[in-house]
Design a protein around this motif. Sequence first.
Motif, PDB file in Angstrom:
ATOM      1  N   ASP A 106       0.862  -1.187   0.000  1.00 30.87           N
ATOM      2  CA  ASP A 106       0.000   0.000   0.000  1.00 30.87           C
ATOM      3  C   ASP A 106       0.893   1.231   0.000  1.00 30.87           C
ATOM      4  N   LEU A 110       3.461   6.685  -5.839  1.00 32.40           N
ATOM      5  CA  LEU A 110       4.509   5.750  -6.245  1.00 32.40           C
ATOM      6  C   LEU A 110       5.856   6.415  -6.452  1.00 32.40           C
ATOM      7  N   ILE A 138       0.115  -3.699  -5.917  1.00 34.30           N
ATOM      8  CA  ILE A 138       0.532  -2.384  -5.442  1.00 34.30           C
ATOM      9  C   ILE A 138      -0.705  -1.500  -5.483  1.00 34.30           C
ATOM     10  N   GLU A 140      -2.357   2.224  -4.793  1.00 31.29           N
ATOM     11  CA  GLU A 140      -2.139   3.648  -4.528  1.00 31.29           C
ATOM     12  C   GLU A 140      -3.325   4.177  -3.737  1.00 31.29           C
ATOM     13  N   LEU A 141      -3.081   4.541  -2.499  1.00 28.66           N
ATOM     14  CA  LEU A 141      -4.184   4.891  -1.600  1.00 28.66           C
ATOM     15  C   LEU A 141      -4.145   6.340  -1.127  1.00 28.66           C
ATOM     16  N   VAL A 145      -2.452   6.407   3.407  1.00 24.86           N
ATOM     17  CA  VAL A 145      -1.157   5.887   3.853  1.00 24.86           C
ATOM     18  C   VAL A 145      -0.276   7.070   4.231  1.00 24.86           C
TER      19      VAL A 145
ATOM     20  N   GLN B   7      -3.656  10.374 -11.499  1.00 26.26           N
ATOM     21  CA  GLN B   7      -2.551   9.471 -11.231  1.00 26.26           C
ATOM     22  C   GLN B   7      -1.902   9.059 -12.545  1.00 26.26           C
ATOM     23  N   LEU B  11       3.421   5.193 -14.781  1.00 24.64           N
ATOM     24  CA  LEU B  11       4.241   4.942 -13.597  1.00 24.64           C
ATOM     25  C   LEU B  11       3.766   3.685 -12.880  1.00 24.64           C
ATOM     26  N   LYS B  12       2.453   3.545 -12.770  1.00 24.80           N
ATOM     27  CA  LYS B  12       1.884   2.358 -12.125  1.00 24.80           C
ATOM     28  C   LYS B  12       2.301   1.101 -12.883  1.00 24.80           C
ATOM     29  N   CYS B  15       5.972   0.330 -12.246  1.00 20.40           N
ATOM     30  CA  CYS B  15       6.196  -0.236 -10.904  1.00 20.40           C
ATOM     31  C   CYS B  15       5.728  -1.692 -10.840  1.00 20.40           C
ATOM     32  N   THR B  65      -9.818   2.431  -1.777  1.00 18.54           N
ATOM     33  CA  THR B  65     -10.422   3.586  -1.116  1.00 18.54           C
ATOM     34  C   THR B  65     -11.933   3.452  -0.958  1.00 18.54           C
ATOM     35  N   ARG B 144       0.573   5.933  10.224  1.00 19.77           N
ATOM     36  CA  ARG B 144       0.862   5.356   8.905  1.00 19.77           C
ATOM     37  C   ARG B 144      -0.423   5.042   8.149  1.00 19.77           C
ATOM     38  N   VAL B 145      -1.565   5.106   8.855  1.00 19.84           N
ATOM     39  CA  VAL B 145      -2.867   4.862   8.224  1.00 19.84           C
ATOM     40  C   VAL B 145      -3.738   6.096   8.446  1.00 19.84           C
ATOM     41  N   GLY B 146      -4.365   6.570   7.375  1.00 14.69           N
ATOM     42  CA  GLY B 146      -5.231   7.747   7.470  1.00 14.69           C
ATOM     43  C   GLY B 146      -6.578   7.475   6.832  1.00 14.69           C
ATOM     44  N   ASN B 155      -7.020   0.164   6.291  1.00 16.14           N
ATOM     45  CA  ASN B 155      -6.894  -0.385   4.944  1.00 16.14           C
ATOM     46  C   ASN B 155      -7.013  -1.889   5.103  1.00 16.14           C
TER      47      ASN B 155
END
Lengths: 361, 361
Positions: A106, A110, A138, A140-141, A145, B7, B11-12, B15, B65, B144-146, B155
Amino acid sequence: MSAPPGQDIDLKVRCSSAAFRWARKTFDARDGKPGEVDRGLNASFASILSVGGKRLGVTSDGIGTKVEVAERTGVYSTLGYDLLAMVADDLAANGIEPTNLTNILDVDKLDERVVDELMRGLSQAALESGVSVVGGEIAELGRRVGGWGGGMHFNWCATALGVLPDELERPIDGAQCAPGDAIVAIREHGLRSNGFSLARSILSQAHGERWHEARCQATGESWGAALLTPSRVCCTLVRALVGEGVVPHGIAHVTGGGIPDKLGRVLKVKRLGAYLGTPFEPPAFVQELVGLGQVPARVAWRHWNMGNAMLVVLAPGDVERSLAVAARGRGFEARVAGQVVEGDKIRIAQAGEAAVEAEVN
Amino acid sequence: MSAPPGQDIDLKVRCSSAAFRWARKTFDARDGKPGEVDRGLNASFASILSVGGKRLGVTSDGIGTKVEVAERTGVYSTLGYDLLAMVADDLAANGIEPTNLTNILDVDKLDERVVDELMRGLSQAALESGVSVVGGEIAELGRRVGGWGGGMHFNWCATALGVLPDELERPIDGAQCAPGDAIVAIREHGLRSNGFSLARSILSQAHGERWHEARCQATGESWGAALLTPSRVCCTLVRALVGEGVVPHGIAHVTGGGIPDKLGRVLKVKRLGAYLGTPFEPPAFVQELVGLGQVPARVAWRHWNMGNAMLVVLAPGDVERSLAVAARGRGFEARVAGQVVEGDKIRIAQAGEAAVEAEVN
């Protein structure tokens, strides 16, 4: 994960119990079918399933807030060892040979270089342990995060699968433990992925917000480097022991809760205790942490592994052969740390002095 | 997850490719051993392993999300259906019967009631699909989590295991698809767990920060309730088809990238195309979203499933029987949506008008 200071351990236990209660309601769903759940197993670190006559193990975990140390140091290539260790060594604790791993990363946004470094490390760690990485996602959140600094923030978890080796009749769960059994420790040079909240709280108090740049007196390295020390992955050693005809009576993978919790989980199956008079010494940086934070021994031994990645309970006659197998392995340091005793207490001594006493319950 | 607006899709892809490249280096590790990786499979939604003569599938994913919609509405008991659907239906897309699931819940701080509701829903969803939940980990990760609002943020991801039913000689991967094959759609009433960033961006522009409380004109329900609509889990239908002797030629689980990507992944194995003249209509709230956001059809069909949870490619002679099996199932709505054609294009029409044309590549 062990509960860091300030967190509510009872609440954590209640939430985990609720999750397990709901999960248990689904166990019947596979009765008599592939994926049947083994309910007979005690002291399980993993879940054990039956598929086509084979016993499969499966377990999921993450590396928690150790990620922050990578964000602070900019070193991402070793976290894969930590991730693999968390799940593969939980399988190994039941005698299961880890075979495959999937992972979920997560991220907020990126960074191709960081992703590449993480995956390179995981690939290397997996190859060294004979595990194949077969899946990954992977996600994207965005602001779901968070983390330290301005780079890519992430949380990383994995699921490992494995099979019970043909040499073992049943998963190892502690049911064979008996008084007089030897307890062999495998050395750990870092914190694995547990006890980071306590370590961070001590270091930020002692060295301020940029504690990772401060030097550890004992080793001369930065605190960031010390805390990032990659986990020793022990599963290949367990597999080698089994391959040599050794059947461990119980195995504790020392993670959250430390030796008291994890060895306790193994020993409670037969309501036994242990005396550990010669465990490995904690790494020098951990000893310095204990001093810096004036951490009482009972707290330190529950938050950190204190130099012992894994404890293997063995029939006395299997000790010599097992130490020889470890010596042939890739850099494993192993020694007799103590023995199983009557009673319901785990007592740990260091340098001849009593350090900790904990109930097995 | 599909890449939300803003986004970087390239790139995604880079990765994910890097992650796969590193994973592939580990495939050899299991050659000739339990957990051997099947490299022959095309168009895979899951990874396929061999264990003791059985073919196993394994896949990991999360619900991204969509979690925010639960945080906004305070309704947590249906996300388990979404989590199960993401992984179980990816297995089903390869003909694999899902058997077991593990999950990892990352939270900032714990709320026992929320955890209980999440796990209750997952337990219920799993039971309805004959899947047993065998493992779970709850990790407290602090900042680390929002997420949205003042409650517990989290998450949630899972790994599903499954087995290839004895009725199938090999996993379904699209290699049997041929021109003239029928494409049967299974109806979906919500967004599953994809396309939420686009939906949120449209709704916050139209209705402001508290968009979840605004009413959807078409249905009268709140936008929060509409977006929370739980996923239709299709794996039991696929299993029932296989049990009746139907061997689907290919199956697309319509998630991120929509029908163009996911059906494309199936069709590209034989370099074929498709004409979908009668897919299910998008749910009324999705049509309203398209209007509100003036979303071009090519964008809508790549971000959302547009009313179609799954597309099953069938020999024409299997269609009638398959529709009968679906009608007997628990609330599955199925219809012939179109057919496989020569060429390398997927063309979709709605209400007699061309809606989308996409390359299969």
